[in-house]
Design an enzyme around this catalytic site. Sequence first.
Site, PDB file in Angstrom:
ATOM      1  N   CYS A 171      -0.632  -3.325  -0.346  1.00  0.00           N
ATOM      2  CA  CYS A 171      -0.947  -4.523  -1.150  1.00  0.00           C
ATOM      3  C   CYS A 171      -1.826  -4.123  -2.333  1.00  0.00           C
ATOM      4  O   CYS A 171      -1.640  -4.636  -3.449  1.00  0.00           O
ATOM      5  CB  CYS A 171      -1.656  -5.581  -0.308  1.00  0.00           C
ATOM      6  SG  CYS A 171      -0.558  -6.566   0.733  1.00  0.00           S
ATOM      7  N   HIS A 213       2.557  -2.237   6.271  1.00  0.00           N
ATOM      8  CA  HIS A 213       3.145  -3.054   5.200  1.00  0.00           C
ATOM      9  C   HIS A 213       4.571  -2.533   5.070  1.00  0.00           C
ATOM     10  O   HIS A 213       4.773  -1.334   4.814  1.00  0.00           O
ATOM     11  CB  HIS A 213       2.338  -2.892   3.902  1.00  0.00           C
ATOM     12  CG  HIS A 213       2.848  -3.678   2.727  1.00  0.00           C
ATOM     13  ND1 HIS A 213       2.029  -4.502   1.972  1.00  0.00           N
ATOM     14  CD2 HIS A 213       4.073  -3.731   2.152  1.00  0.00           C
ATOM     15  CE1 HIS A 213       2.742  -5.057   1.000  1.00  0.00           C
ATOM     16  NE2 HIS A 213       3.987  -4.592   1.081  1.00  0.00           N
ATOM     17  N   CYS A 264      -5.126  -3.963   2.890  1.00  0.00           N
ATOM     18  CA  CYS A 264      -3.843  -3.257   3.066  1.00  0.00           C
ATOM     19  C   CYS A 264      -3.622  -2.339   1.861  1.00  0.00           C
ATOM     20  O   CYS A 264      -3.608  -2.791   0.714  1.00  0.00           O
ATOM     21  CB  CYS A 264      -2.702  -4.265   3.179  1.00  0.00           C
ATOM     22  SG  CYS A 264      -1.071  -3.502   3.073  1.00  0.00           S
ATOM     23  N   HIS A 295       7.950  -0.971   4.429  1.00  0.00           N
ATOM     24  CA  HIS A 295       8.382  -0.041   3.384  1.00  0.00           C
ATOM     25  C   HIS A 295       9.611   0.709   3.859  1.00  0.00           C
ATOM     26  O   HIS A 295       9.783   0.966   5.052  1.00  0.00           O
ATOM     27  CB  HIS A 295       7.272   0.937   2.991  1.00  0.00           C
ATOM     28  CG  HIS A 295       6.661   1.679   4.151  1.00  0.00           C
ATOM     29  ND1 HIS A 295       5.726   1.103   4.976  1.00  0.00           N
ATOM     30  CD2 HIS A 295       6.848   2.931   4.610  1.00  0.00           C
ATOM     31  CE1 HIS A 295       5.360   1.975   5.896  1.00  0.00           C
ATOM     32  NE2 HIS A 295       6.038   3.101   5.707  1.00  0.00           N
ATOM     33  N   GLY A 320       6.576   5.354  14.601  1.00  0.00           N
ATOM     34  CA  GLY A 320       5.752   6.217  13.760  1.00  0.00           C
ATOM     35  C   GLY A 320       5.226   5.541  12.515  1.00  0.00           C
ATOM     36  O   GLY A 320       4.869   6.209  11.540  1.00  0.00           O
TER      37      GLY A 320
HETATM   38  P1  5GP Z   1       4.972   5.384   7.596  1.00  0.00           P
HETATM   39  O1  5GP Z   1       4.555   6.502   8.522  1.00  0.00           O
HETATM   40  O2  5GP Z   1       4.073   4.174   7.739  1.00  0.00           O
HETATM   41  O3  5GP Z   1       6.431   5.056   7.673  1.00  0.00           O
HETATM   42  O4  5GP Z   1       4.807   5.966   6.146  1.00  0.00           O
HETATM   43  C1  5GP Z   1       3.699   5.750   5.335  1.00  0.00           C
HETATM   44  C2  5GP Z   1       3.852   6.658   4.141  1.00  0.00           C
HETATM   45  O5  5GP Z   1       2.923   6.232   3.160  1.00  0.00           O
HETATM   46  C3  5GP Z   1       3.551   8.121   4.453  1.00  0.00           C
HETATM   47  O6  5GP Z   1       4.696   8.906   4.129  1.00  0.00           O
HETATM   48  C4  5GP Z   1       2.354   8.444   3.558  1.00  0.00           C
HETATM   49  O7  5GP Z   1       2.424   9.725   2.992  1.00  0.00           O
HETATM   50  C5  5GP Z   1       2.429   7.354   2.499  1.00  0.00           C
HETATM   51  N1  5GP Z   1       1.151   6.959   1.936  1.00  0.00           N
HETATM   52  C6  5GP Z   1       0.026   6.620   2.630  1.00  0.00           C
HETATM   53  N2  5GP Z   1      -0.964   6.282   1.788  1.00  0.00           N
HETATM   54  C7  5GP Z   1      -0.446   6.392   0.534  1.00  0.00           C
HETATM   55  C8  5GP Z   1      -1.000   6.169  -0.773  1.00  0.00           C
HETATM   56  O8  5GP Z   1      -2.156   5.795  -0.945  1.00  0.00           O
HETATM   57  N3  5GP Z   1      -0.170   6.394  -1.840  1.00  0.00           N
HETATM   58  C9  5GP Z   1       1.123   6.805  -1.669  1.00  0.00           C
HETATM   59  N4  5GP Z   1       1.837   7.006  -2.789  1.00  0.00           N
HETATM   60  N5  5GP Z   1       1.668   7.024  -0.461  1.00  0.00           N
HETATM   61  C10 5GP Z   1       0.888   6.820   0.628  1.00  0.00           C
HETATM   62 ZN    ZN Z   2       0.167  -5.293   2.499  1.00  0.00          ZN
END
Ligand code: 5GP
Ligand code: ZN
Length: 113
Positions: free
Chosen positions: A7, A98, A4, A100, A93
Amino acid sequence: MSDCIFCRIAAGEIPSDKVYEDNDILAFRDINPKAPVHILVIPKQHLVSLNDVASPDEALLGRMMVVLRDLAADQGVSETGYRVLSNCGPDGGQEVDHLHFHLLGGRKLGPLG
Ligand code: 5GP
Ligand code: ZN
């Protein structure tokens, strides 16, 4: 969970631009910011999404809300306004499985789609 990405960020195995950390919670800047302020607030423990939250996690979730409020103040967007959101599952989306919360601010945000 070793596979993950959040994580691994929480464990310090992948670098991130941290803006807040305590024993249970980490906040760092989104790698692909959608607004001048775009911070992700995560629990250090692996919870997949809000679907995964159980009664013992209530204090943690409440604490995360307070961290989000304080980060908005630190980032100077308390008065101009900001958005807190958590994408859950395919229709929500969610890309990273994990839990957030996104903190978005620093510009006029459009309507939710
Ligand atoms: P979700 O679409 O799951 O709500 O948002 C995931 C967010 O994580 C996205 O806005 C993406 O830009 C961010 N993200 C994905 N991988 C990484 C990473 O390795 N580092 C950081 N700082 N953000 C990440
Ligand atoms: Zn995780």
